[in-house]
Design an enzyme around this catalytic site. Structure first.
Site, PDB file in Angstrom:
ATOM      1  N   LYS A 168       0.838  -1.202   0.000  1.00 15.12           N
ATOM      2  CA  LYS A 168       0.000   0.000   0.000  1.00 15.12           C
ATOM      3  C   LYS A 168       0.877   1.257   0.000  1.00 15.12           C
ATOM      4  CE  LYS A 168      -4.052   1.899   2.350  1.00 15.12           C
ATOM      5  NZ  LYS A 168      -4.981   1.724   3.479  1.00 15.12           N
ATOM      6  N   HIS A 232      -8.623 -10.086   6.671  1.00 13.57           N
ATOM      7  CA  HIS A 232      -7.875  -8.945   7.216  1.00 13.57           C
ATOM      8  C   HIS A 232      -7.823  -8.994   8.738  1.00 13.57           C
ATOM      9  CE1 HIS A 232      -5.871  -5.194   6.160  1.00 13.57           C
ATOM     10  NE2 HIS A 232      -6.420  -4.638   7.222  1.00 13.57           N
ATOM     11  N   ARG A 235      -4.585 -10.206   9.976  1.00 12.40           N
ATOM     12  CA  ARG A 235      -3.537  -9.172  10.028  1.00 12.40           C
ATOM     13  C   ARG A 235      -3.651  -8.358  11.319  1.00 12.40           C
ATOM     14  NH1 ARG A 235      -0.222  -5.445   6.975  1.00 12.40           N
ATOM     15  NH2 ARG A 235      -0.832  -3.281   7.296  1.00 12.40           N
ATOM     16  N   HIS A 258       3.152   0.484   7.947  1.00 12.60           N
ATOM     17  CA  HIS A 258       2.435   1.723   8.242  1.00 12.60           C
ATOM     18  C   HIS A 258       3.364   2.930   8.087  1.00 12.60           C
ATOM     19  CE1 HIS A 258      -0.684  -0.499  10.965  1.00 12.60           C
ATOM     20  NE2 HIS A 258      -0.977  -0.572   9.693  1.00 12.60           N
TER      21      HIS A 258
END
Length: 298
Positions: A168, A232, A235, A258
């Site tokens: 991402k 998810h 995760r 992140h």
């Protein structure tokens, strides 16, 4: 929302935006989401020059969507970002701050499973590939999109990590490679012999995200697991379980990919709070009272 049929001008503007997003390297998900958000916008203003649309009109348009279709906060933000993308990238107008009221970000806690429940779910599939997929998502804290893009060469067994390419935000990162997962991956590799993608579909190519959703739903059903959980959730559970075991926030942030530690800090709010981890001051108060009474009696 109803199905949208654009006129020629709307289709042309949509294609122009599509080309700009691809050239700028936007992810496929972002491109698809922005195009879906722009279609009703172009339809709404099809009798007006799009360059002449004011910020007040845009805010009125978003307000109408919220009132009429009860769109979510996430959808509202995506629509605003898509419109901003159109004006700045497709039309080439100067970048500016669009003072459009946005919803307050939800403070919902991520759904997390207990370690025992995770173990039951990821060991539920009898199919080795399915079992390995679920173990990899949890063991490395991956998004589904990251898992299906894993290549065979991304498992760095000698160095002890998994390489995640173009996660991402178009960032590369490393995440932990569990010794148990490595053994399972080796067993899986001997049987399935994937050529390029670590997990290939039946006809070759990448494994599909919908197939992973199906694998997970079946595993949850077979184990009577939390019906609201998704792949998810594994995760989220990975991050929370690391935090419970005292892993530093910085290492968890790096493993998850992140940008900001503030995103990772949300897992501090879902740590198990019970009488084993935190002692209530009520118990402390009564303990001290008991001690005082014993002293008086003696």
């Amino acid at each position: 929302m109803p199905k949208i049929n654009l006129n020629r001008q709307g289709e042309a503007e949509l294609e122009k935006t599509h080309q700009k997003m691809v050239l700028k390297g936007f992810s496929k998900n972002t491109v698809d989401n922005y195009k879906s958000s722009l279609k009703p916008f172009f339809k709404y203003f099809e009798n007006q020059s799009l360059k002449s649309v004011t910020k007040e009109q845009i805010e009125g348009y978003v307000f109408e969507l919220i009132s009429k279709y009860k769109i979510s906060e996430s959808a509202q933000n995506t629509i605003i970002n898509a419109i901003k993308c159109y004006y700045e990238h497709a039309l080439g107008l100067p970048r500016e701050y669009y003072n459009i009221t946005r919803p307050k970000k939800s403070q919902d806690l991520p759904n997390v499973l207990h370690s025992k429940e995770v173990k039951e779910i990821i060991n539920s599939p009898s199919n080795l590939k399915h079992k390995t997929i679920l173990h990899t998502i949890y063991g490395a804290g991956l998004r589904v999109g990251e898992l299906i893009r894993l290549r065979v060469v991304d498992v760095r067994s000698e160095e002890g990590y998994i390489f995640i390419k173009d996660s991402k935000g178009k960032k590369d990162r490393h995440t932990v490679l569990s010794k148990h997962l490595l053994e399972l991956l080796r067993e899986y590799y001997k049987i399935y012999k994937p050529a390029y993608w670590l997990f290939e579909g039946q006809t070759g190519g990448q494994y599909s995200s919908t197939s992973i959703q199906s694998i997970y739903r079946k595993a949850v059903k077979d184990t009577n697991g939390n019906p609201w959980s998704t792949p998810h959730t594994l995760r989220h559970s990975f991050a929370t379980h690391l935090m419970e075991r005292g892993t530093s926030l910085r290492h968890i942030q790096a493993a998850l990919g992140h940008n900001s530690s503030k995103t990772t800090e949300i897992y501090t709010r879902v740590l198990a709070i019970n009488n084993k981890t935190i002692k209530s001051p009520l118990d402390t108060m009564y303990e001290s009272v008991s001690l005082d009474e014993n002293k008086t009696t003696s």
